[in-house]
Enzyme design. Structure first.
Site, PDB file in Angstrom:
ATOM      1  N   LYS A  45      -1.283  14.649  10.896  1.00  0.00           N
ATOM      2  CA  LYS A  45      -1.076  13.211  11.123  1.00  0.00           C
ATOM      3  C   LYS A  45      -1.265  12.909  12.606  1.00  0.00           C
ATOM      4  CE  LYS A  45       2.575   9.618  11.106  1.00  0.00           C
ATOM      5  NZ  LYS A  45       3.957   9.254  10.693  1.00  0.00           N
ATOM      6  N   ASP A  90       3.686   5.016  17.049  1.00  0.00           N
ATOM      7  CA  ASP A  90       4.166   4.348  15.839  1.00  0.00           C
ATOM      8  C   ASP A  90       5.255   3.343  16.207  1.00  0.00           C
ATOM      9  OD1 ASP A  90       4.894   3.542  13.329  1.00  0.00           O
ATOM     10  OD2 ASP A  90       5.812   5.458  12.744  1.00  0.00           O
ATOM     11  N   LYS A 134      10.016  -1.093  14.395  1.00  0.00           N
ATOM     12  CA  LYS A 134      11.153  -0.182  14.530  1.00  0.00           C
ATOM     13  C   LYS A 134      12.190  -0.766  15.494  1.00  0.00           C
ATOM     14  CE  LYS A 134       8.786   4.256  13.833  1.00  0.00           C
ATOM     15  NZ  LYS A 134       9.583   4.709  12.683  1.00  0.00           N
ATOM     16  N   ASP A 176       4.284  10.954  17.346  1.00  0.00           N
ATOM     17  CA  ASP A 176       3.918  10.807  15.936  1.00  0.00           C
ATOM     18  C   ASP A 176       2.526  11.382  15.633  1.00  0.00           C
ATOM     19  OD1 ASP A 176       4.919  10.121  13.469  1.00  0.00           O
ATOM     20  OD2 ASP A 176       4.207   8.046  13.537  1.00  0.00           O
ATOM     21  N   ASP A 217       5.820   0.443   8.324  1.00  0.00           N
ATOM     22  CA  ASP A 217       6.264   1.625   9.050  1.00  0.00           C
ATOM     23  C   ASP A 217       6.056   2.907   8.235  1.00  0.00           C
ATOM     24  OD1 ASP A 217       7.295   3.051  11.140  1.00  0.00           O
ATOM     25  OD2 ASP A 217       9.392   2.486  10.799  1.00  0.00           O
ATOM     26  N   GLU A 277       3.420   4.360   7.470  1.00  0.00           N
ATOM     27  CA  GLU A 277       1.980   4.403   7.722  1.00  0.00           C
ATOM     28  C   GLU A 277       1.410   5.811   7.657  1.00  0.00           C
ATOM     29  OE1 GLU A 277       4.137   4.691  10.046  1.00  0.00           O
ATOM     30  OE2 GLU A 277       3.280   6.350  11.182  1.00  0.00           O
ATOM     31  N   ARG A 337       1.817   8.227   5.505  1.00  0.00           N
ATOM     32  CA  ARG A 337       1.309   8.593   4.176  1.00  0.00           C
ATOM     33  C   ARG A 337      -0.004   7.894   3.874  1.00  0.00           C
ATOM     34  NH1 ARG A 337       6.819   6.674   1.621  1.00  0.00           N
ATOM     35  NH2 ARG A 337       7.419   7.531   3.656  1.00  0.00           N
TER      36      ARG A 337
HETATM   37  N1  BES Z   1       6.803   8.393  12.194  1.00  0.00           N
HETATM   38  C1  BES Z   1       7.824   7.954  11.312  1.00  0.00           C
HETATM   39  C2  BES Z   1       8.781   9.071  10.923  1.00  0.00           C
HETATM   40  C3  BES Z   1       9.675   9.575  12.018  1.00  0.00           C
HETATM   41  C4  BES Z   1      10.916   9.018  12.217  1.00  0.00           C
HETATM   42  C5  BES Z   1       9.274  10.632  12.789  1.00  0.00           C
HETATM   43  C6  BES Z   1      11.736   9.511  13.192  1.00  0.00           C
HETATM   44  C7  BES Z   1      10.110  11.118  13.755  1.00  0.00           C
HETATM   45  C8  BES Z   1      11.345  10.569  13.959  1.00  0.00           C
HETATM   46  C9  BES Z   1       7.216   7.416  10.034  1.00  0.00           C
HETATM   47  O1  BES Z   1       6.004   6.781  10.166  1.00  0.00           O
HETATM   48  C10 BES Z   1       8.178   6.416   9.504  1.00  0.00           C
HETATM   49  O2  BES Z   1       8.357   5.405  10.127  1.00  0.00           O
HETATM   50  N2  BES Z   1       8.801   6.726   8.375  1.00  0.00           N
HETATM   51  C11 BES Z   1       9.745   5.863   7.778  1.00  0.00           C
HETATM   52  C12 BES Z   1       9.495   5.898   6.298  1.00  0.00           C
HETATM   53  C13 BES Z   1      10.184   4.798   5.556  1.00  0.00           C
HETATM   54  C14 BES Z   1       9.642   3.459   5.969  1.00  0.00           C
HETATM   55  C15 BES Z   1       9.960   5.005   4.082  1.00  0.00           C
HETATM   56  C16 BES Z   1      11.141   6.367   8.116  1.00  0.00           C
HETATM   57  O3  BES Z   1      11.346   7.578   8.175  1.00  0.00           O
HETATM   58  O4  BES Z   1      12.012   5.534   8.342  1.00  0.00           O
HETATM   59 ZN    ZN Z   2       4.859   7.423  11.741  1.00  0.00          ZN
HETATM   60 MN    MN Z   3       6.239   4.764  10.744  1.00  0.00          MN
END
Ligand code: BES
Ligand code: ZN
Ligand code: MN
Length: 526
Positions: A288, A293, A300, A311, A370, A372, A374
């Site tokens: 990825k 992000d 966020k 990220d 967010d 994104e 996947r």
């Molecule tokens: N890049 C984030 C995941 C992440 C969070 C990595 C904290 C490192 C530290 C990812 O893109 C994301 O935002 N995931 C969301 C998924 C949710 C919206 C289903 C998350 O983990 O909140």
């Molecule tokens: Zn992300």
């Molecule tokens: Mn995200």
């Protein structure tokens, strides 16, 4: 970040023949077990210093507890500084403890401004000598690492050289030190990339770094730009990148098998493609590459958003892996796929409620911009099909939930393939980069159904790490595939001997270990 100025590329690490006690260096490091006798190397140092180590232990100032450290300035040695480091119970000494010992030594030597460090290639206990030597070199380079590209003052000078000393120069030991150093340098390269701020590491810059790394490693690289992505239909990657002024890129790296194993000799002579049975096969590794992000329109919270420059740690791991592939001579092809995008809000950004069409034609309703990671991975996993790969592994900072489940000591491993799960778990244990398996049961799939499209990109409620993996599984149908959610391990919040705070480079050594085990395992295991 300019890679040419990055400091670990200027430090030398090599096995040298010689006696630690006589070695001229800024510092020497020595391991002291918690119980039992000093080993030969330590005993020699003790004798030449008229018993400085024996005195240390006798006074109970030093118990030899794991990583307990004393710096001494005895006369009688070739070096002015002696760094004594506890090894704990020698019966419990394992490869990870060896790495930590060497990491602590290099870290202290650097703090002291020693310039050069000499460290023993062997330690007491029953671990295989070549494995020990590799872990010494690995640990030393990992512990020595600092991200200094943006500091204008107070930088502690890096060491110029680390010498790993042995009584002999056996070829196997020389190669082991070389391997450990290369693998750790590859990890440091991944750390540099993930530590670099988003404004200096846009998708375009990541592509440029990819070209440089592939060039040095003798791998082929193709970079797909937006018109190309539109033509082939990577709607999900394009949607994620749409809110940013820095357009997305898709990197394809190809590392061919070592010459000797590329084709059967007869097929090669006739200039034909290898027969199916002699086919070297392909392993695809996906990373990825979200260079920043923000969350996009589903923005966020402000507290930790600055950290979202990491990220692209999956992408960094794949590039680190490729940088070290020349040290492996694998009998199969390795393909690296890196979808790069910056996830930003903006007038053109994807919105909740939008429907995007992925490369395989699946329609996805965006619930949360967010989620994104996947999306970009869905297109990459579909792209992997072109290679008819034997195995596909993706590394991604996919969910915050994986840290809720595992803390920060392991990454999540998701696969429906038990054999692949075991292979990866074993490589994880050997590399010290831990994985822990989490479920992918069919029943979770119901939560990803959309009222409007084929899938939603995010479901509310618990189990977010598995739901993210389930989303990816949809695109990996029929392939042997594993997903590593490295959001928990790609960034260290605390200072550890082998990793300072910040990007860890997690996954580089794990992948190198896994691929080299596959290379020496049953040939072309289907
Ligand atoms: N890049 C984030 C995941 C992440 C969070 C990595 C904290 C490192 C530290 C990812 O893109 C994301 O935002 N995931 C969301 C998924 C949710 C919206 C289903 C998350 O983990 O909140
Ligand atoms: Zn992300
Ligand atoms: Mn995200």
């Amino acid at each position: 970040m300019d890679r040419a100025t990055s400091e670990h590329s200027t430090m030398e690490v090599a096995l040298r023949r010689g006696d630690l006690a006589r070695r001229r260096a800024g510092a020497i490091a020595i391991g002291i077990p918690a119980r039992g006798r000093l080993d030969d190397t330590a005993a020699t140092v003790d004798r030449r210093t008229r018993g400085v180590l024996a005195a240390l232990v006798r006074r109970r100032d030093f118990a030899g507890k794991l990583l307990e450290t004393a710096v001494l300035y005895p006369s009688g040695l070739g070096a002015p500084r002696l760094i004594a480091i506890g090894l704990g119970d020698p019966a419990e000494l394992d490869p990870q403890r060896v790495r930590l010992f060497a990491a602590q030594a290099a870290r202290r030597a650097r703090e002291l401004g020693a310039g050069t460090l000499a460290i023993p290639a062997r330690l007491p206990g029953g671990i295989d000598p070549e494995r020990t030597a590799q872990c010494i070199a690995e640990g030393a380079v990992l512990g020595h690492y600092r991200f200094t590209s943006y500091r204008t003052r107070d930088v502690v000078a890096p060491l110029r050289r680390i010498e790993v000393l042995d009584g002999d120069r056996e070829p196997g030991m020389v190669a082991a030190v070389e391997r450990g150093a290369r693998w750790a340098e590859a990890t440091c390269l991944a750390r540099d990339l993930a530590n670099t701020p988003g404004h200096d590491l846009t998708p375009e810059v990541l592509a440029r770094q990819g070209r440089a790394i592939a060039g040095r490693a003798g791998a082929r690289i193709t970079v797909l730009d937006v018109p190309r992505l539109e033509r082939i239909g990577m709607g999900a990657l394009l949607a994620v990148g749409r809110g940013s002024v820095h357009p997305p890129r898709f990197l394809v790296l190809e590392h061919e098998p070592a010459a000797a194993s590329r084709t059967t000799p007869r097929a090669a002579r006739r200039g034909r493609a290898p027969a199916a049975t002699g086919s070297p096969g392909t392993v695809v590794v996906i990373g990825k590459g979200v260079t920043f992000d923000s969350g996009g329109i589903s923005i966020k919270p402000r507290e930790n958003m600055h950290r979202m420059k990491y990220d692209m740690s999956g992408a960094a791991a794949v590039l680190g892996l490729f940088s070290a592939l020349p040290s492996l001579s694998l009998p199969f092809r390795v393909v690296g796929l890196i979808p790069c995008a910056e996830n930003m809000p903006g007038g053109r950004a994807m919105k909740p409620g939008d429907v995007v069409r992925t490369l395989d034609g699946t329609t996805v309703e965006i619930i949360n911009t967010d989620a994104e990671g996947r999306l970009v991975l869905a297109d990459a996993i579909t792209y992997a099909r072109r290679y008819r790969p034997q195995l596909v592994v993706d590394l991604a900072t996919l969910t915050g939930a994986v840290s809720v489940a595992l803390g920060r000591l392991a990454a999540g491993l998701f696969t429906a393939d038990d054999r692949l799960g075991i292979e990866l778990s074993e490589a994880a244990a050997a590399s010290g980069e831990r994985l822990w398996r989490l479920p992918l049961w069919d029943e979770y799939a119901a939560e990803l159904r959309s009222e409007t499209a084929d899938l939603v990109n995010s479901a509310s409620g618990d189990g977010a790490a598995t739901l993210g993996a389930m989303f990816l599984r949809h695109f990996a149908t029929g392939m042997r595939w594993a997903h590593l959610d490295i959001a928990s391990t790609a960034w260290s919040l605390v200072e550890r001997p082998h990793e300072p705070r910040g990007a860890t480079g997690f996954g580089v050594r794990l992948m190198l270990e896994w691929l080299s085990r596959r290379a020496s395992g049953p040939p072309h295991d289907a």
